[in-house]
Design an enzyme around this catalytic site. Structure first.
Site, PDB file in Angstrom:
ATOM      1  N   THR A   1       0.854  -1.184   0.000  1.00 10.66           N
ATOM      2  CA  THR A   1       0.000   0.000   0.000  1.00 10.66           C
ATOM      3  C   THR A   1       0.889   1.232   0.000  1.00 10.66           C
ATOM      4  OG1 THR A   1      -1.696  -1.217   1.212  1.00 10.66           O
ATOM      5  CG2 THR A   1      -1.870   1.192   1.196  1.00 10.66           C
TER       6      THR A   1
ATOM      7  N   GLU B   1      -3.617  -5.246  -2.693  1.00 13.21           N
ATOM      8  CA  GLU B   1      -4.247  -6.327  -1.934  1.00 13.21           C
ATOM      9  C   GLU B   1      -5.409  -5.762  -1.127  1.00 13.21           C
ATOM     10  OE1 GLU B   1      -4.177  -6.482   1.495  1.00 13.21           O
ATOM     11  OE2 GLU B   1      -2.751  -4.886   1.951  1.00 13.21           O
TER      12      GLU B   1
ATOM     13  N   CYS C   1      -3.678  -1.370   9.085  1.00 11.20           N
ATOM     14  CA  CYS C   1      -4.154  -0.848   7.792  1.00 11.20           C
ATOM     15  C   CYS C   1      -4.975   0.432   7.929  1.00 11.20           C
ATOM     16  CB  CYS C   1      -4.963  -1.918   7.059  1.00 11.20           C
ATOM     17  SG  CYS C   1      -3.947  -3.252   6.401  1.00 11.20           S
TER      18      CYS C   1
END
Length: 433
Positions: free
Chosen positions: A122, A145, A257
Site C-alpha cells: 500500500t 491487496e 491498515c
C-alpha cells in the site's frame, strides 16, 4: 507461471502461499533469514486461519520455496511482486517507502529485459511512476491487496475483485494469465493505470474507516439522548444504499491498515496541495481514537469513579478476532489506559497473548477466561472473538468480585448477562443502565 514474492510478512506470505496453491511455482524472498527458515519448514510467522496448512502443502509439493537472495529471485522468474511494509513516518503519517526502495534496489541489478515488477504494498499514488524511472528495463504495475486479517486466505483465493494497473496490454495479459483460475470462477477484473490502482486501496480503507467513525459519532449522540445505537444501525443498514457492513458501533478500528492508510492518504493529499479535499479524514481518525477514552470512562463509572485498588479483566488483546496482531490494538490501548489509572489488569486472548505481552509487559495475562476474571471488579469485552459469545455469565458471576461488564463490541447477549445478575454497559446504549 514462475513468480517471486519480495517480502514475506503478512501480505507476502499469504500471497505466495495462495499463488502456489493456484498451481504456480513461487519463490518467497525476505531479508530475515530466520523467517525464511521457518517458512521453508512450512511454518507461518504469524497466526492466520488456514495459512499454515497452505504453506506446508505448497512446500511439500515443491511449488513454494523461500530464499534471502534477490539474485536468485531474478533468475527464478520474470514477474516479481513487491509485498514489503510501508509503515507511517513518525510525526507525519506519510508512508515510509524505504523498504519498497530497498527491495527494488536489491532486485534491480539482477533483472533482465522483460521483467515485470508488480506492487502489492500500500503506497502513495505516484509511487509506481517514480519506481519506473529507476527501472528502465522493467515495467512497473500495481495490483493492490484487499486482505482482511483473519480472512486473508479466503480473500486471496475468493476475492471480491482483482484490480491491476499497468502501462501495457502485455503486462495486463500476463497478470490475467496468473489469475486465470480466479477469473474463470467469476472474479471481476478491473484493469486500469498504475496511479488509479495505487489509489484504490487507500480510498477503500478511508471510506470504510469513515463509515465506522460515523456510526461511533452517532453512538455518542445516542448516549446523550437516550437513543439506542444498535436499533439505529439496524434501520440505517436496511437501506440498500448504506448497507449493514462496517456499520458496527463500538471500540473502533485499529490494526496495521485502516489507521495507517487514512493518515497516509491525508498526508499525500496535503503534499499534492489538496489537503482540504480529505480534511474530514483527520476527524475520522479523531472520532475513532476517542472511542478508547469513552470505553475507559464507561468502565470507570462502573467501579465508582476510581481504578485504584480495582481488578479489571480484559477479554481480547488482538485488534480484531481471528488474528494475533496487536498493532494499534484498541483493546490493548484501553487495557494500558486502565492500568495507568491504577488498576490491576489481567488480559485474555485466544491467540495474541504472546504478542500482547511483548508489546505491553506491565499488564498481567492469563490463558483461560475464568482465571482472567477472578476477583474482577469489572470485565471489559474489547475484541469480538466468537468464543466470548459462548461464555456462561452465570458461571462467571461466581468468579468475579462484582458482576459488571462493559461490552465495547456489542456482540454479547446483554439480556442474558443482565438476567445472570450483571450490570451491563455498552457505548451508544444508555438504556441498558
Amino acid at each position: 507461471m514462475r513468480v517471486t514474492v519480495i517480502g514475506t510478512g503478512y501480505v507476502g506470505a499469504v500471497h505466495a502461499a495462495c499463488l502456489a496453491d493456484l498451481g504456480h511455482d513461487v519463490l518467497g524472498v525476505d531479508v530475515d533469514a530466520e523467517r525464511v527458515a521457518e517458512l521453508a519448514a512450512g511454518r507461518p510467522p504469524f497466526y492466520e486461519p488456514g495459512l499454515g496448512a497452505l504453506i506446508k502443502r505448497g512446500v511439500d509439493a515443491g511449488r513454494l520455496a523461500f530464499s534471502t537472495s534477490p539474485a536468485e529471485a531474478a533468475r527464478f522468474g520474470d514477474t516479481h511482486f513487491l509485498c514489503v511494509g510501508t509503515p507511517p513516518l513518525p510525526g507525519t503519517g506519510a508512508s515510509d517507502l524505504r523498504f519498497v526502495d530497498a527491495a527494488v534496489d536489491a532486485l534491480a541489478p539482477h533483472l533482465t529485459a522483460g521483467a515485470l515488477i508488480v506492487g502489492k504494498s500500500t503506497v502513495p499514488v505516484g509511487t509506481a511512476a517514480r519506481l519506473a524511472e529507476r527501472l528502465p528495463h522493467a515495467e512497473v504495475a500495481w495490483n493492490p491487496e484487499f486482505l482482511r486479517e483473519g480472512c486473508a486466505v479466503q480473500d486471496t483465493l475468493h476475492p471480491e475483485r482483482i484490480v491491476v494497473g499497468t502501462n501495457s496490454p502485455e503486462a495486463e495479459a500476463r497478470l490475467k494469465q496468473l489469475y486465470t483460475l480466479l477469473l474463470a470462477a467469476g472474479t471481476p477484473f478491473i484493469g486500469t493505470d498504475p496511479a488509479t490502482a495505487e489509489l484504490v486501496k487507500l480510498a477503500s480503507n478511508a471510506f470504510l474507516a469513515t463509515k465506522v467513525s460515523f456510526v461511533n459519532a452517532m453512538a455518542e449522540i445516542c448516549d446523550a439522548t437516550g437513543a439506542d445505537v444498535l436499533t439505529l444501525t439496524e434501520a440505517m443498514g436496511a437501506d440498500a444504499r448504506i448497507g449493514p457492513r462496517f456499520l458496527a458501533p463500538g471500540l473502533g478500528f485499529g490494526g496495521s491498515c485502516l489507521p495507517k492508510d487514512i493518515r497516509a492518504l491525508a498526508a499525500r493529499a496535503e503534499a499534492l496541495g489538496l489537503g482540504a479535499s480529505v480534511a474530514f479524514l483527520r476527524e475520522v481518525d479523531t472520532v475513532n481514537t476517542r472511542q478508547r477514552r469513552r470505553t475507559v470512562e464507561l468502565a470507570l463509572r462502573l467501579v465508582g469513579g476510581s481504578f485504584a485498588g480495582r481488578n479489571v479483566a480484559v477479554l481480547g488483546a488482538a485488534f480484531k478476532p481471528h488474528s494475533d496482531d496487536v498493532r494499534d490494538s484498541p483493546a490493548l490501548a484501553v487495557a494500558e489506559a486502565v492500568r495507568r489509572l491504577g488498576a490491576q489488569v489481567r488480559v485474555h486472548d485466544p491467540e495474541a497473548v504472546d504478542n500482547a505481552r511483548a508489546a505491553c509487559p506491565a499488564l498481567q495475562y492469563a490463558l483461560d477466561v475464568a482465571k482472567t476474571c477472578e476477583h474482577a471488579d469489572v470485565v471489559l469485552h474489547l475484541t469480538e472473538w466468537p468464543q466470548y459469545r459462548l461464555l456462561d455469565p452465570v458461571a462467571l458471576a461466581g468468579v468475579v468480585r462484582t458482576p459488571a461488564l462493559v461490552d465495547a463490541r456489542h456482540t454479547l447477549d446483554a439480556a442474558a448477562w443482565r438476567a445472570a445478575g450483571w450490570t451491563v454497559r455498552a457505548p451508544g446504549r444508555p438504556r441498558l443502565g
